[in-house]
Design a protein around this motif. Structure first.
Motif, PDB file in Angstrom:
ATOM      1  N   ARG A 141     -15.301 -21.190  10.192  1.00 20.47           N
ATOM      2  CA  ARG A 141     -14.201 -21.626   9.324  1.00 20.47           C
ATOM      3  C   ARG A 141     -14.229 -20.847   8.015  1.00 20.47           C
ATOM      4  N   ILE A 142     -15.435 -20.711   7.464  1.00 19.58           N
ATOM      5  CA  ILE A 142     -15.553 -20.000   6.178  1.00 19.58           C
ATOM      6  C   ILE A 142     -15.246 -18.513   6.366  1.00 19.58           C
ATOM      7  N   ALA A 143     -15.833 -17.910   7.394  1.00 26.93           N
ATOM      8  CA  ALA A 143     -15.663 -16.469   7.602  1.00 26.93           C
ATOM      9  C   ALA A 143     -14.206 -16.117   7.921  1.00 26.93           C
ATOM     10  N   TYR A 144     -13.585 -16.874   8.826  1.00 23.82           N
ATOM     11  CA  TYR A 144     -12.216 -16.540   9.253  1.00 23.82           C
ATOM     12  C   TYR A 144     -11.186 -16.877   8.186  1.00 23.82           C
ATOM     13  N   SER A 145     -11.499 -17.848   7.328  1.00 19.58           N
ATOM     14  CA  SER A 145     -10.600 -18.113   6.196  1.00 19.58           C
ATOM     15  C   SER A 145     -10.779 -17.034   5.133  1.00 19.58           C
ATOM     16  N   ALA A 146     -12.037 -16.644   4.936  1.00 23.03           N
ATOM     17  CA  ALA A 146     -12.313 -15.616   3.931  1.00 23.03           C
ATOM     18  C   ALA A 146     -11.611 -14.308   4.281  1.00 23.03           C
ATOM     19  N   ILE A 147     -11.559 -13.986   5.569  1.00 22.08           N
ATOM     20  CA  ILE A 147     -10.964 -12.705   5.968  1.00 22.08           C
ATOM     21  C   ILE A 147      -9.460 -12.701   5.671  1.00 22.08           C
ATOM     22  N   ILE A 148      -8.829 -13.888   5.732  1.00 27.78           N
ATOM     23  CA  ILE A 148      -7.405 -13.986   5.378  1.00 27.78           C
ATOM     24  C   ILE A 148      -7.227 -13.802   3.870  1.00 27.78           C
ATOM     25  N   ILE A 189     -15.001  -2.279   2.556  1.00 26.56           N
ATOM     26  CA  ILE A 189     -16.391  -2.335   3.011  1.00 26.56           C
ATOM     27  C   ILE A 189     -16.654  -3.723   3.615  1.00 26.56           C
ATOM     28  N   GLY A 190     -16.076  -4.747   2.980  1.00 26.18           N
ATOM     29  CA  GLY A 190     -16.190  -6.115   3.496  1.00 26.18           C
ATOM     30  C   GLY A 190     -15.664  -6.246   4.917  1.00 26.18           C
ATOM     31  N   TYR A 191     -14.526  -5.604   5.209  1.00 27.53           N
ATOM     32  CA  TYR A 191     -13.971  -5.657   6.576  1.00 27.53           C
ATOM     33  C   TYR A 191     -14.921  -5.044   7.584  1.00 27.53           C
ATOM     34  N   VAL A 192     -15.533  -3.935   7.175  1.00 23.71           N
ATOM     35  CA  VAL A 192     -16.427  -3.237   8.093  1.00 23.71           C
ATOM     36  C   VAL A 192     -17.649  -4.109   8.403  1.00 23.71           C
ATOM     37  N   VAL A 193     -18.180  -4.763   7.371  1.00 22.22           N
ATOM     38  CA  VAL A 193     -19.322  -5.663   7.560  1.00 22.22           C
ATOM     39  C   VAL A 193     -18.909  -6.846   8.458  1.00 22.22           C
ATOM     40  N   PHE A 194     -17.751  -7.424   8.158  1.00 16.95           N
ATOM     41  CA  PHE A 194     -17.231  -8.527   8.971  1.00 16.95           C
ATOM     42  C   PHE A 194     -17.110  -8.085  10.430  1.00 16.95           C
ATOM     43  N   HIS A 198     -18.923  -9.722  13.562  1.00 20.87           N
ATOM     44  CA  HIS A 198     -17.991 -10.330  14.516  1.00 20.87           C
ATOM     45  C   HIS A 198     -18.238  -9.818  15.937  1.00 20.87           C
ATOM     46  N   ILE A 199     -18.368  -8.501  16.059  1.00 16.38           N
ATOM     47  CA  ILE A 199     -18.589  -7.886  17.370  1.00 16.38           C
ATOM     48  C   ILE A 199     -19.905  -8.391  17.978  1.00 16.38           C
ATOM     49  N   ILE A 200     -20.950  -8.416  17.161  1.00 18.90           N
ATOM     50  CA  ILE A 200     -22.255  -8.878  17.651  1.00 18.90           C
ATOM     51  C   ILE A 200     -22.156 -10.332  18.120  1.00 18.90           C
ATOM     52  N   GLN A 201     -21.522 -11.176  17.312  1.00 21.74           N
ATOM     53  CA  GLN A 201     -21.385 -12.597  17.655  1.00 21.74           C
ATOM     54  C   GLN A 201     -20.588 -12.780  18.948  1.00 21.74           C
TER      55      GLN A 201
END
Lengths: 242, 269
Positions: A141-148, A189-194, A198-201
């Protein structure tokens, strides 16, 4: 009880969200690709102190390996084309999320910030059980809201470096032209880290979860017959992940 | 609308299989379309250095800007003491190897395709310096991404056009109440014609646009375009042409050096 010959499916991702997700993937990819071409022309950011540089954004070999050097005009033309797609797609996603009520499953709630630690400990195999959740766990919830929010941030920092005179007020709020450029870069840079996490998860969570982003539904696993004492109520094993 | 639970349904294995096949078929068609679309885009003919479809969108962006944005917005100005002493000189195209200052004059062509001799105006730097002096300290922005607070002085471009009755079809002084009388663009060129820019008339008439002959209270240094350059804070540095020798007016886009090399024509900030 499931009738014979039938299986239970869980409707997870609505069609609009699936499209927005998969459209965003290549669009954001082109934005980052063209963004690096633009950044190359004044590549002054680094991590370090004084004369000591730990990490330079980016080494020359990085640009030349990916054919990103000397292409400022190409980068700008691509960036100012795909920005429209990035904006429209993001706008549709947010509008749909609000109208459909999906936001209730997405936005962090009161418990999320506390539970996110438990999720992290679970994902790191320190804690056995993760807190129960509906669609997304607290960390998601936190990660996917943060990306928006980050997408919105890219939009406004981008606008204020694209038209710093017309959006002078916005540029000032963001700390001025040069800071807006730093923020625009840091978000990337944040998108790349995300993306990497994300891919690993997604890989760890497995096929049933991944295919739901294409088909929209997950197939409910048959409940295993409990061999021992069931877990305490507040620490039910999760049914759906990632 | 409430949505707090995920909906569950009982479906046959056949139904689930069919739905999966359809979804993944659409998914792979989508991926294929992306690959073909990207290939298509990159194999289009270029228009002035930019791929055709990208050039079209750059032009659309310019139109969108003109609809939503106002040229009345002023660029932020700074106190004079904030201006840097070592001003970055980035481009030397059009500056030539040797410059004979004694032979320099500004050649202004009043109307395009006019052959009458009084249609051309020759001006010496002293004549331009005699016009009202305007000063500006602002954050000069290069299209490469860097910026620098710099100080310049010269004559406001609009004052210059009004004084010499330039930039209009009628030959009268330009009047903001009669925009239809004004040419849509101004073209500027270096003595050797190697560097050239085109600027829309609205931006030329902007109160912060000046024909500069001073930098930091001194005569313009050679590498900054002595004796006369354009300072147009609402555009990227590429439009701030140095060592202007030729000026002309047009209703179509004058040729522009970096536009021909894939950048957008407007370069507006």
């Amino acid at each position: 009880m499931v009738s014979p010959g039938k299986r239970k499916i869980i409707k997870k991702h609505p069609l609009v969200i699936r499209w927005a997700h998969w459209v965003n993937f290549p669009v954001l990819g082109v934005m980052i690709y063209s963004g690096i071409m633009i950044y190359w022309a004044n590549d002054i950011y680094r991590i370090g102190w004084g004369d000591k540089t730990v990490l330079k954004f980016f080494p020359d070999s990085f640009y030349s390996a990916l054919n990103l050097d000397g292409r400022l005009s190409d980068g700008m033309a691509l960036h100012f084309f795909f920005m429209w797609l990035f904006f429209v797609n993001g706008f549709i996603y947010v509008l749909y999320t609000i109208i459909s009520g999906e936001w209730r499953l997405l936005l962090p709630n009161r418990k999320s910030f506390k539970e996110a630690w438990q999720v992290l400990l679970h994902d790191l195999h320190i804690r056995k059980y993760e807190p129960p959740h509906i669609k997304y766990n607290a960390a998601q919830r936190i990660a996917y809201s943060a990306i928006i929010v980050m997408g919105f941030g890219s939009l406004i920092t981008g606008l204020s470096i694209y038209k710093p005179t017309q959006f002078g007020w916005l540029c000032a709020i963001l700390g001025g032209y040069e800071w807006a450029r730093v923020e625009h870069f840091a978000l990337t840079i944040g998108y790349v880290v995300f993306f990497l996490i994300h891919i690993i998860q997604v890989i760890i969570t497995g096929w049933n979860n991944f295919q739901a982003m294409v088909t929209g539904f997950e197939i409910k696993k048959a409940k295993p017959i409990p061999m021992e004492e069931p877990a305490p109520v507040e620490e039910k094993p999760a049914t759906t992940q990632a | 609308m409430k949505k707090k639970e995920l909906e569950e349904e009982e479906k046959s294995g056949k139904y689930i299989r069919r739905r999966m096949i359809i979804s993944f078929a659409v998914f792979f068609v989508f991926i294929g379309t992306l690959i073909i679309g990207w290939h298509w885009l990159n194999t289009r003919d270029t228009d002035n250095g930019a791929l055709g479809p990208l050039r079209k969108v750059l032009d659309v962006n310019e139109k969108v800007n003109n609809v939503f944005f106002s040229s009345n917005h002023l660029v932020k100005e700074y106190p004079k003491d904030k201006a840097v002493k070592h001003v970055r000189a980035n481009g030397d195209i059009g500056m030539g190897d040797y410059f004979d200052a004694s032979r320099w004059k500004l050649t202004v062509t009043r109307h395009p395709e006019s052959t009458s001799p009084d249609s051309v105006l020759y001006l010496k730097i002293e004549e331009i310096e005699a016009l009202p002096r305007t000063e500006i300290t602002f954050d000069f922005k290069c299209i490469e991404g860097w910026s620098q607070i710099t100080n310049w002085a010269g004559v406001r471009f609009s004052d210059f056009l009004i004084h010499y009755h330039l930039g209009t079809h009628s030959g009268k002084a330009p009047d903001p109440n009669h925009p239809e009388d004004m040419y849509k663009y101004v073209g500027l060129m270096t003595p050797d014609s190697a560097y050239y820019v085109g600027v829309d008339m609205k931006s030329i008439m902007h109160p912060q646009t000046i024909l500069a002959y001073e930098m930091n209270d001194s005569i313009l240094p050679m590498e900054h375009g002595y004796p006369l350059r354009l300072i147009i804070p609402i555009k990227y540095g590429v439009k701030h042409i140095k060592r202007i020798a030729y000026m002309y007016f047009s209703d179509t886009r004058p040729k522009d050096y970096w536009f021909e090399r894939g950048y957008d024509y407007d370069a507006a900030l």
